[in-house]
Structures are given as C-alpha cells and as structure tokens.
Design a protein around this motif. Structure first.
Motif, PDB file in Angstrom:
ATOM      1  N   ARG A 167      -5.677   9.580  -7.300  1.00 46.06           N
ATOM      2  CA  ARG A 167      -4.431   9.929  -7.346  1.00 46.06           C
ATOM      3  C   ARG A 167      -3.477   8.751  -7.176  1.00 46.06           C
ATOM      4  NH1 ARG A 167      -0.067  13.450  -7.401  1.00 46.06           N
ATOM      5  NH2 ARG A 167      -1.633  15.203  -5.580  1.00 46.06           N
ATOM      6  N   TYR A 168      -3.113   7.776  -7.587  1.00 46.88           N
ATOM      7  CA  TYR A 168      -1.775   6.698  -7.310  1.00 46.88           C
ATOM      8  C   TYR A 168      -0.616   7.163  -7.627  1.00 46.88           C
ATOM      9  CZ  TYR A 168      -5.190   2.282  -7.693  1.00 46.88           C
ATOM     10  OH  TYR A 168      -6.008   1.852  -7.394  1.00 46.88           O
TER      11      TYR A 168
ATOM     12  N   GLY B 104      -3.093   4.455  -2.069  1.00 44.27           N
ATOM     13  CA  GLY B 104      -3.159   2.934  -2.774  1.00 44.27           C
ATOM     14  C   GLY B 104      -3.046   1.879  -2.500  1.00 44.27           C
TER      15      GLY B 104
ATOM     16  N   THR C 219       0.968  -0.876   0.322  1.00 43.98           N
ATOM     17  CA  THR C 219       0.239  -0.263   0.254  1.00 43.98           C
ATOM     18  C   THR C 219       1.095   1.147  -0.016  1.00 43.98           C
ATOM     19  OG1 THR C 219      -1.576  -0.749   0.872  1.00 43.98           O
ATOM     20  CG2 THR C 219      -2.199   1.129   1.359  1.00 43.98           C
TER      21      THR C 219
ATOM     22  N   PHE D 254       2.289   3.844 -10.977  1.00 40.83           N
ATOM     23  CA  PHE D 254       0.816   3.642 -10.909  1.00 40.83           C
ATOM     24  C   PHE D 254       0.923   4.380 -12.618  1.00 40.83           C
ATOM     25  CE2 PHE D 254       0.004   1.894  -7.416  1.00 40.83           C
ATOM     26  CZ  PHE D 254      -1.015   0.820  -7.480  1.00 40.83           C
TER      27      PHE D 254
ATOM     28  N   GLY E 267      -0.957   7.720  -1.705  1.00 40.30           N
ATOM     29  CA  GLY E 267      -1.660   8.325  -3.162  1.00 40.30           C
ATOM     30  C   GLY E 267      -2.125   9.724  -2.365  1.00 40.30           C
TER      31      GLY E 267
END
Length: 174
Positions: free
Chosen positions: A166-167, A83, A71, A171, A74
């Motif tokens: 937003r990641y 994320g 994780t 990504f 983000g």
C-alpha cells in the motif's frame, strides 16, 4: 553532481523539473494544459504524514537542480515499507546517470535507516539494474494487479515480509 536532501526553497524548481520530465505533447501536438499527475502527487506527498524528509533528494549540477526523487512511507500488509517515486530528471540531461545516482542514494539511505523493502512502479529494464524484481517474485502483491511486471520491489536488510503493498495516502487520491 551532488545529491542532497530537498529544501523548502527547491519546491518550485522541482515542480518545473517534474512537469518538464513528464509533460508530453497532447495528441493534437499542443502542450499539456495542466500539470502532470506526478507534479500533483509530489505536492501531496510533501504535505502528507507519510513524507520522510531525508528521503526526498535532489541532484545538483553547477548549483542547478537537475534531478529529483521522493520516497515515502508505504506498507507491506501491516509492516512499514517504502514507495519510491516520483523520480524525474531534467530532459536536457537525461541519460547521464542522474536518475541512477538518485536511486542508488535512495537505496543506500533506506538501508541505513533499517527499512526492509522499497517498491515502485516503473520500467523493469531500467530498475532491474538496481536489484528490483517483479514484486510478486518477493511475495508482494501490487496495489493494482494490472501493473504486472511494472510493479517492482527490492528487499533491504534481510526483510522477508510479504503481503499486499500500500502506497502513501496521496497515491489513493489520484
């Protein structure tokens, strides 16, 4: 089973685990020629500024790594969020609760850190059991609108932030 933070010496095993969990035969029946995108993404995440070491977890059974979850940082608008993913379990032990244990531990740790929201792209039938809902139900716009119900989120600790998710930067490089 034991869940613990990822160590540097786990990385090669995690790469093999993710490759096994996400590799499928090609349309002609041959094995995949290159590593799955999840392996490439994970390597990039581990080297990114958004990497959070305590939120990269492995599950061990009989001293062997059988599951993995990362994780990363983000954003929800300008607010920090998390994320989740990739997450993978050794195909030989899937459906044995390892993935569920990793998700639950991730959520526990994220809440203890004071994080407000965790988002992911995944199967609603699976992640719904942990409290994830379609992100738009929480006012969270997915990075890709076509993801629809597969982009999910869960609020932690009373967060009420909304906006576009937003990641971490890796990504965007997929």
């Amino acid at each position: 089973m034991r869940i613990r933070p990822l160590r540097d010496d786990d990385c090669a095993v995690v790469d093999r685990l993710l490759a096994a969990a996400f590799s499928g035969p090609q349309p002609d029946g041959s094995p995949a020629a290159s590593p799955p995108v999840e392996v490439v993404l994970n390597t990039a995440l581990l080297g990114s500024a958004e990497f959070i070491p305590e939120l990269a977890l492995v599950a061990e059974r009989d001293a062997a790594v059988v599951g993995y979850c990362i994780t990363t940082r983000g954003w929800l608008g300008d607010e920090p969020a998390l994320g989740l993913g990739p997450i993978g379990v050794d195909p030989g032990v899937q459906r044995g609760g390892i993935g569920s244990a990793l998700v639950r531990e991730t959520l526990r740790l994220a809440e203890a850190r004071g994080e407000g929201l965790v988002a992911l792209l995944g199967d609603p039938a699976y992640y719904g059991r942990f409290g994830f809902v379609t992100s738009t139900e929480l006012g969270v716009a997915p990075p890709e609108p076509t993801w629809g119900a597969y982009f999910q989120a869960i609020r932690l600790g009373g967060s009420s932030s909304a906006g576009a998710f937003r990641y971490a930067a890796p990504f965007d490089e997929l």
